[in-house]
Structure formats: structure tokens, C-alpha cells
Design a protein around this motif. Structure first.
Motif, PDB file in Angstrom:
ATOM      1  N   PHE A  26      -7.499   1.878  -9.772  1.00 51.75           N
ATOM      2  CA  PHE A  26      -6.681   2.881 -10.462  1.00 51.75           C
ATOM      3  C   PHE A  26      -6.824   2.706 -11.981  1.00 51.75           C
ATOM      4  O   PHE A  26      -6.997   3.674 -12.722  1.00 51.75           O
ATOM      5  N   LEU A  38      -5.883  12.224   0.804  1.00 56.67           N
ATOM      6  CA  LEU A  38      -5.120  11.095   1.360  1.00 56.67           C
ATOM      7  C   LEU A  38      -5.607  10.710   2.758  1.00 56.67           C
ATOM      8  O   LEU A  38      -5.814   9.526   3.057  1.00 56.67           O
ATOM      9  N   LEU A  41       0.842  -1.211   0.000  1.00 56.68           N
ATOM     10  CA  LEU A  41       0.000   0.000   0.000  1.00 56.68           C
ATOM     11  C   LEU A  41       0.873   1.256   0.000  1.00 56.68           C
ATOM     12  O   LEU A  41       0.613   2.206  -0.756  1.00 56.68           O
ATOM     13  N   VAL A  75      -2.704  15.536  -1.253  1.00 48.37           N
ATOM     14  CA  VAL A  75      -2.261  15.675   0.144  1.00 48.37           C
ATOM     15  C   VAL A  75      -2.723  17.024   0.658  1.00 48.37           C
ATOM     16  O   VAL A  75      -2.341  18.064   0.123  1.00 48.37           O
ATOM     17  N   LEU A  78      -5.487  13.691 -13.303  1.00 48.67           N
ATOM     18  CA  LEU A  78      -4.647  12.586 -12.828  1.00 48.67           C
ATOM     19  C   LEU A  78      -4.232  12.817 -11.370  1.00 48.67           C
ATOM     20  O   LEU A  78      -3.127  12.474 -10.962  1.00 48.67           O
ATOM     21  N   ASN A  79      -5.148  13.392 -10.617  1.00 50.18           N
ATOM     22  CA  ASN A  79      -4.864  13.737  -9.216  1.00 50.18           C
ATOM     23  C   ASN A  79      -5.090  12.537  -8.301  1.00 50.18           C
ATOM     24  O   ASN A  79      -5.949  12.566  -7.406  1.00 50.18           O
ATOM     25  N   ALA A  80      -4.347  11.473  -8.526  1.00 49.76           N
ATOM     26  CA  ALA A  80      -4.581  10.223  -7.787  1.00 49.76           C
ATOM     27  C   ALA A  80      -4.292  10.361  -6.287  1.00 49.76           C
ATOM     28  O   ALA A  80      -4.926   9.686  -5.473  1.00 49.76           O
ATOM     29  N   VAL A  81      -3.349  11.199  -5.921  1.00 52.46           N
ATOM     30  CA  VAL A  81      -3.094  11.424  -4.485  1.00 52.46           C
ATOM     31  C   VAL A  81      -3.119  12.925  -4.207  1.00 52.46           C
ATOM     32  O   VAL A  81      -2.324  13.680  -4.760  1.00 52.46           O
ATOM     33  N   LEU A  90      -8.281   5.294 -14.633  1.00 57.00           N
ATOM     34  CA  LEU A  90      -7.394   5.760 -15.703  1.00 57.00           C
ATOM     35  C   LEU A  90      -8.117   5.719 -17.056  1.00 57.00           C
ATOM     36  O   LEU A  90      -7.918   6.605 -17.905  1.00 57.00           O
ATOM     37  N   VAL A 147      -9.675   7.295  -6.270  1.00 59.95           N
ATOM     38  CA  VAL A 147      -8.926   6.068  -5.933  1.00 59.95           C
ATOM     39  C   VAL A 147      -8.503   6.066  -4.455  1.00 59.95           C
ATOM     40  O   VAL A 147      -8.353   5.007  -3.837  1.00 59.95           O
ATOM     41  N   MET A 192      -8.977  11.486 -10.903  1.00 61.67           N
ATOM     42  CA  MET A 192      -8.740  10.144 -10.353  1.00 61.67           C
ATOM     43  C   MET A 192      -8.655  10.114  -8.838  1.00 61.67           C
ATOM     44  O   MET A 192      -8.344   9.077  -8.249  1.00 61.67           O
ATOM     45  N   PHE A 213       2.993   9.889  -9.833  1.00 59.90           N
ATOM     46  CA  PHE A 213       2.158   9.983 -11.033  1.00 59.90           C
ATOM     47  C   PHE A 213       1.399  11.322 -11.054  1.00 59.90           C
ATOM     48  O   PHE A 213       1.384  12.031 -12.069  1.00 59.90           O
ATOM     49  N   THR A 214       0.825  11.686  -9.912  1.00 62.99           N
ATOM     50  CA  THR A 214       0.057  12.941  -9.813  1.00 62.99           C
ATOM     51  C   THR A 214       0.957  14.137 -10.084  1.00 62.99           C
ATOM     52  O   THR A 214       0.613  15.016 -10.875  1.00 62.99           O
ATOM     53  N   VAL A 254      -6.668  -1.899  -5.077  1.00 61.61           N
ATOM     54  CA  VAL A 254      -6.285  -0.509  -5.355  1.00 61.61           C
ATOM     55  C   VAL A 254      -5.772  -0.348  -6.795  1.00 61.61           C
ATOM     56  O   VAL A 254      -6.234   0.547  -7.521  1.00 61.61           O
ATOM     57  N   PRO A 255      -4.823  -1.203  -7.258  1.00 59.05           N
ATOM     58  CA  PRO A 255      -4.390  -1.064  -8.660  1.00 59.05           C
ATOM     59  C   PRO A 255      -5.532  -1.260  -9.657  1.00 59.05           C
ATOM     60  O   PRO A 255      -5.607  -0.584 -10.674  1.00 59.05           O
ATOM     61  N   GLY A 297      -3.531  15.148 -17.394  1.00 60.14           N
ATOM     62  CA  GLY A 297      -2.835  15.699 -16.230  1.00 60.14           C
ATOM     63  C   GLY A 297      -2.930  17.213 -16.182  1.00 60.14           C
ATOM     64  O   GLY A 297      -3.171  17.796 -15.122  1.00 60.14           O
ATOM     65  N   PHE A 344      -7.790   3.437  -0.299  1.00 59.24           N
ATOM     66  CA  PHE A 344      -6.517   3.290   0.410  1.00 59.24           C
ATOM     67  C   PHE A 344      -6.674   2.604   1.773  1.00 59.24           C
ATOM     68  O   PHE A 344      -5.744   1.975   2.272  1.00 59.24           O
ATOM     69  N   LEU A 394      -7.452   7.280   3.769  1.00 59.51           N
ATOM     70  CA  LEU A 394      -6.824   6.306   4.661  1.00 59.51           C
ATOM     71  C   LEU A 394      -7.685   6.029   5.892  1.00 59.51           C
ATOM     72  O   LEU A 394      -7.933   4.868   6.238  1.00 59.51           O
ATOM     73  N   PHE A 450       2.439  14.459 -13.823  1.00 63.02           N
ATOM     74  CA  PHE A 450       1.539  14.820 -14.918  1.00 63.02           C
ATOM     75  C   PHE A 450       0.720  16.078 -14.650  1.00 63.02           C
ATOM     76  O   PHE A 450      -0.108  16.459 -15.463  1.00 63.02           O
ATOM     77  N   SER A 451       0.917  16.714 -13.492  1.00 65.13           N
ATOM     78  CA  SER A 451       0.077  17.880 -13.199  1.00 65.13           C
ATOM     79  C   SER A 451       0.625  19.117 -13.902  1.00 65.13           C
ATOM     80  O   SER A 451       1.789  19.208 -14.199  1.00 65.13           O
TER      81      SER A 451
END
Lengths: 45, 565
Positions: free
Chosen positions: B289, B239, A30, B223, B218-221, B293, B74, B71, A40-41, B285-286, B213, B78, B243, A44-45
């Protein structure tokens, strides 16, 4: 974390000696995924 | 859809129904009907757990979610791997040791009958309603495809899967889920491959990612550390909420929802249950994702091909025959003009990237996209004004529209079948779970305690049918819920926190007794419903609040009751 020495053969985990190693593997996976997704974020941002 | 699509679709569905019936051997005991005599290996548990969670909503709505919101959804998953670990440590051994049929049976052994009854009631209410939404999701596809009446489509959709769910119980559910998931993965991989192939020749996979992007998809994470700001707690996907909130939601769902507990209780040993769940923690999770995507790539695709202003063709037809037709047509023309400019800007960016990536200025392209998004918002407001009863959110239609409009014949039929199969996997497991909770926790426990095994199996089949009809009825009212994947999760979050709190008290707070937990659960549920009504926090946090409230109040109440005694 307690070891799994009390487990019957039917309950012992495959590949590892104890179940806690499997738990560490899942959590580590994880962490790796979150790190990769963050990269990745940002890339590509 | 062409003849080839119909052949592929019908053949796939008939295959699944036939396979489900073939797997329904004679079941003459409750253990056989609901647990398949606890004989399943870990990989069937994994596929069954995944097939139960991944409904049609997952494949329909998630790509649309990435298209409109990015994204970041996703992150909601977590907490899932962490929840799998806790389940393996505490829940699985406890359920197996007591040899229960349902998770709620365990609560009577630990607390008392009223706590078991309350939890069963909350589960039946929540799962019955959300399964109705799971029926509605694929029904909208048939409805918009064939112009069928949505109410009749719901009946058709929910009716077919009941055939093998009633006849085969848990065994049929698990084995059909295995076949369903194989077809689903093959279909989604094919869709992703064709999507990339359909991009213009000069646009590579990397270019499509860069475009998505630049548009912030493509804002997968995400924070966020500004927790002092009130909007932090209303932010659905970041995040921390993923979590913590995701952990509590996943723990409740997999640990206390009988539609999931019923899956891993069919394993042949604790080891097989644990392996199935841990593998789920590794692949989920993958997988999510990848699905998101696809949605982001669909957005990149529509930078080079004109997308519709609104993706639901039925609603577009309705507004075009209303008094708002002229306003909508003007918006469509403006949207087209904007698209031509945006396409030009996208090509400009691609050429610059191909020459020198760093020198490219994406700002004009981003601004044009924002204008296009504002125009889509205007269209949605107009639709809301013109057709107050219509669904003015088209998130669920985006991927479907792409499939129908862009993919070749045969593949369309396969992907429509994928959506059907995904729906059937989760609905079948839910009906099986609703029936098991009704028979084991209500009928056999309180209403008719002296029946034979054959009698209870017969009643289980009747209750499976009853819940199938109930869920179809709920589906008839599910058309005003916005993004369906969110609607299901919001509904779950209203009850899961409380249910999880009860179970965590059972496992970890040893001195607490039944009466304290029972009243704490009622207080917590009222608070959660009040908070949801006041719209103060994002739905993921409701799981945390509900759970902690039950535990906190139960400890307090237990101390008070002990003092009195």
C-alpha cells in the motif's frame, strides 16, 4: 480448529497458547486493513 | 547522475557483494549449501521471504502502476495473509517432517517420480523465464541512464549477483537480503519524505491525496458484485479477484515455488518457519500500500510540475529523430498547453478546499486530466506506429523519471542502488532455487545417483552459474512485455494453478494416486494455456481454474482407474 497440545516446546507459538490464535490474528488484521482501505477509497474519491 | 551518486551507488553494491562473500563460509554438503543446516531464526526467514518476493519490479513498476491505473493493484495482495495461514497449517509441517530439500521431492514421496518430474519441469520453465524479466527490470534503468546497450547492461546486471550466490548458497542469499531490505526501506521512506517536501508550499499532504483521489487513483478497494457481466471476469483487480485469485496465486507461489519454499526450509524449526510466514502476512499488504501510495503522490506532484508526454527518454529521443518527429512535437505542445490549464484548475480546487471543502467542483479538473490522458494514449499509438519494436508502455519509467528529475544528488544514487538491491534479492533466491531443483530433483535423482556430497555441492555451484546465464539470455528478449510487474504475475499464473492443484491433491485428497494427478495436471495446463490465448478471463483467475481443474480431474480419473483395476 485443533489445539496444539501435541507440539514440542520448540514448536509452541510465542505469545499465544495455540497456533490457531495466531491465524485468527492474521485474518483479523487483513479484515481491518480491507476496512481501512475501503474507507480511504471512499473518503478520497 | 553526479559523482556523489556514483560513489553512493558503487559503495552500496560493493558492500552487498562483499557482505555476501564474507557470509559464504565453507559449504561441503547439500544441506549446508541449500538449507544452511536449517539454522535460521524467524526474522531472517521473514526478511528473506520478503526480499525474494519484492524484486526491483516491485519498486519500479508499482508506483507507475498507481500513477496510471490507481492503487487498486494492492487488492492483488489480499489473498496473501490467508495463504500464509494455510501454509502454516499444512505445507510447513509436511515439508519439515519429511526433511526435503525441495518442494518437489515431497511429491515423489506422496505420488510418484513422473509427477515430481512434471512439477519440477513446470517450475524450472516458469521460474527461469520470470527471473529473466527480473534481470531486465533494473537493466532498463542503467540502459536509459547511461545510454548503454540494453543487451550488455543485462549481462552486467545479472553477472554481479552471481558472484555471491554461487559462492555462498542459501546463507549468503538470506544474509544479503537482510541488509538489502534495510537499505531498501530506508531509501523508499526517504523518497516518500522528499516527494511530499517537493510539493508546492501551499499544497499539503492531504491536498495531494485529495487530488489523486479525485482522479480516481486512490481506489485501493474496488467492490464489484456484477459478476453476471462478462467483463467482471476480465477485471484484473477488485476485492473478489484479489481475495480468491490472489489467495490461489500466493498459495502457489509460497507453497510450491522453490524460490520461496527454499527460504523457509532454512528455518531452525517449524515454529520459526511459521512465525516468519505469519509476519509476512501481517506486513506485506501495508508495505505494498505504501509503495503504491508513492505512485499516487507522484501523480499529485505532476499536477503542479510539467510531466513529460512520455516518460521513457530513450524512446522520445528515437521518435524525435524519426519521420514522426513533427507529429510528436505538436502533441507535446498541445500537452503543455493542456497542462497549464490543468495546473490552474488544480490550484483552483486547492484554494476552494482551503476555504470550504464541500463547495469545490472537481469536474473541470477531472475532465482536463482525462484529456491529458487521452493525449498520452495518442502519443503511445504514435510511438507504436513509428517505432514498432520500442516499448510503447512507459509505466516502468514513471518513478525512475521522477527520481532522476526531481531528487537531490546522493539520494538518486541511493535509490538507484535500492532498485539494484531489490533485484538482486529476488534473483539470487531464484538462482539458488533453480539450482537446488536441478541438482536435487533432476541431477542427483536421475542422472548421477552415486556422487559424493562434495560433488553435488560443486555441481550446485555450476548449475547456479548455468541458470544465471540462462536468465540473462531470457532478459535479452523481455523488452516487449508492457508493465513488468504484470508480466511476471501473468507468467506465474500460467503455471502456478496447475502446480498448486498437484500439491493440494497431495495434502487434502488422500485417495488420489500419482497417475491420475499426472494426467490431470497435463489437461489442466493445456486448458489454462488455451484460456490465456483466448483472453477470456483475467490472469488471476487462471490460478483458480488451473488448480480446481487438477483436483476435479484427478478425483474423476482416480475413480475411473480404480474401477478398471
Amino acid at each position: 480448529m485443533a489445539t496444539d497440545t501435541h507440539l514440542t516446546p520448540d514448536e509452541k507459538p510465542p505469545l499465544f497458547k495455540a497456533w490457531w490464535m495466531w491465524y485468527v490474528l492474521v485474518i483479523a488484521w487483513l479484515v481491518v486493513l480491507i476496512g481501512l482501505f475501503r474507507w480511504f477509497t471512499v473518503s478520497f474519491s | 547522475m553526479q559523482v556523489l551518486d556514483w560513489i553512493v551507488l558503487i559503495a552500496t553494491l560493493v558492500l552487498i557483494i562483499g557482505y555476501g562473500i564474507w557470509k559464504s563460509r565453507r559449504r561441503d554438503s547439500l544441506s549446508g549449501y541449500f538449507l544452511d543446516h536449517q539454522s535460521m531464526p524467524w526474522y531472517l526467514i521473514l526478511l528473506s521471504v520478503m526480499g525474494t518476493q519484492a524484486s526491483a519490479i516491485t519498486f519500479l513498476s508499482a508506483p507507475g502502476q498507481a500513477y496510471t491505473d490507481g492503487m487498486r493493484f494492492v487488492q492483488y495482495y489480499f489473498g496473501l495473509p490467508l495463504a500464509m495461514v494455510v501454509l502454516c497449517i499444512s505445507f510447513v509441517p509436511a515439508f519439515r517432517r519429511l526433511q526435503v530439500f525441495t518442494a518437489y521431492e515431497f511429491l515423489e514421496k506422496r505420488f510418484d517420480l513422473k509427477t515430481r518430474a512434471l512439477t519440477t519441469f513446470l517450475f524450472l520453465l516458469q521460474r527461469g523465464l520470470s527471473t529473466g524479466i527480473s534481470i531486465y527490470a533494473p537493466a532498463i534503468i542503467l540502459s536509459s541512464l547511461l545510454g548503454w546497450n540494453i543487451y550488455w547492461t543485462n549481462i552486467f546486471m545479472g553477472g554481479l549477483l552471481i558472484i555471491y550466490t554461487v559462492s555462498g548458497g542459501a546463507r549468503s542469499v538470506a544474509h544479503t537480503q537482510k541488509l538489502q531490505l534495510l537499505i531498501i526501506f530506508a531509501g523508499m521512506l526517504l523518497a516518500a519524505y522528499l516527494l511530499v517536501r517537493r510539493l508546492p508550499d501551499a499544497v499539503g499532504f492531504g491536498d495531494a491525496l485529495r487530488l489523486a483521489g479525485k482522479l480516481g487513483k486512490l481506489n485501493a478497494v474496488v467492490v464489484r458484485t456484477d459478476w453476471q457481466r462478462p467483463d467482471f471476469w476480465q477485471d484484473k483487480y477488485n476485492l473478489l479477484s484479489g481475495l480468491i485469485g490472489g489467495f490461489f496465486l500466493a498459495l502457489s507461489y509460497f507453497g510450491t515455488d522453490q524460490s520461496q519454499v527454499g527460504r523457509y526450509l532454512t528455518a531452525r524449526s517449524v515454529k520459526e518457519s511459521r512465525l516468519g510466514l505469519l509476519m509476512n502476512g501481517i506486513v506485506k499488504v501495508p508495505m505494498q500500500f505504501g509503495i503504491l501510495l508513492i505512485g499516487a503522490l507522484v501523480l499529485a506532484f505532476y499536477q503542479f510540475y510539467q510531466p513529460p508526454l512520455f516518460f521513457n527518454p530513450t524512446v522520445v529521443r528515437e521518435i524525435q529523430s524519426s519521420a514522426y518527429q513533427q507529429q510528436f512535437t505538436i502533441l507535446q505542445q498541445q500537452y503543455h498547453t493542456l497542462f497549464v490549464q490543468k495546473e490552474k484548475a488544480a490550484w483552483g480546487l486547492i484554494h476552494q478546499w482551503h476555504q470550504s471543502r464541500d463547495a469545490a467542483d472537481a469536474q473541470p479538473f477531472i475532465q482536463l486530466h482525462q484529456q491529458a490522458e487521452e493525449m498520452r494514449q495518442q502519443a503511445m499509438h504514435l510511438i507504436h506506429e513509428a517505432l514498432p519494436h520500442a516499448d510503447h508502455n512507459d509505466t516502468n519509467y514513471i518513478f525512475l523519471y521522477f527520481i532522476l528529475d526531481e531528487l537531490p544528488s546522493g539520494v538518486i544514487g541511493l535509490l538507484i542502488a535500492v532498485i539494484f538491491l531489490a533485484a538482486w534479492g529476488s534473483i539470487a533466491a531464484a538462482l539458488n532455487a533453480l539450482a537446488s531443483a536441478t541438482v536435487v530433483d533432476v541431477y542427483r535423482r536421475a542422472l548421477f545417483t552415486k556422487g559424493t556430497e562434495q560433488h553435488y555441492v560443486r555441481m550446485s555451484k555450476w548449475f547456479t552459474l548455468f541458470w544465471g546465464i540462462f536468465c540473462i539470455l531470457v532478459a535479452q528478449f523481455a523488452n516487449r512485455l508492457g508493465s513488468l510487474i504484470e508480466a511476471v504475475n501473468v507468467l506465474g499464473s500460467l503455471f502456478y494453478g496447475t502446480i498448486l492443484g498437484i500439491f493440494l491433491c497431495a495434502f487434502y485428497v488422500k485417495p488420489v494416486r500419482g497417475t491420475a494427478v499426472f494426467w490431470s495436471a497435463i489437461v489442466a495446463e493445456l486448458v489454462v494455456l488455451g484460456l490465456y490465448q483466448a483472453n477470456k478471463v483475467s490472469f488471476l483467475w487462471l490460478n483458480v481454474i488451473g488448480c480446481l481443474l487438477v483436483i476435479g480431474c484427478a478425483i474423476l480419473a482416480n475413480a475411473l482407474f480404480s474401477k478398471k483395476q
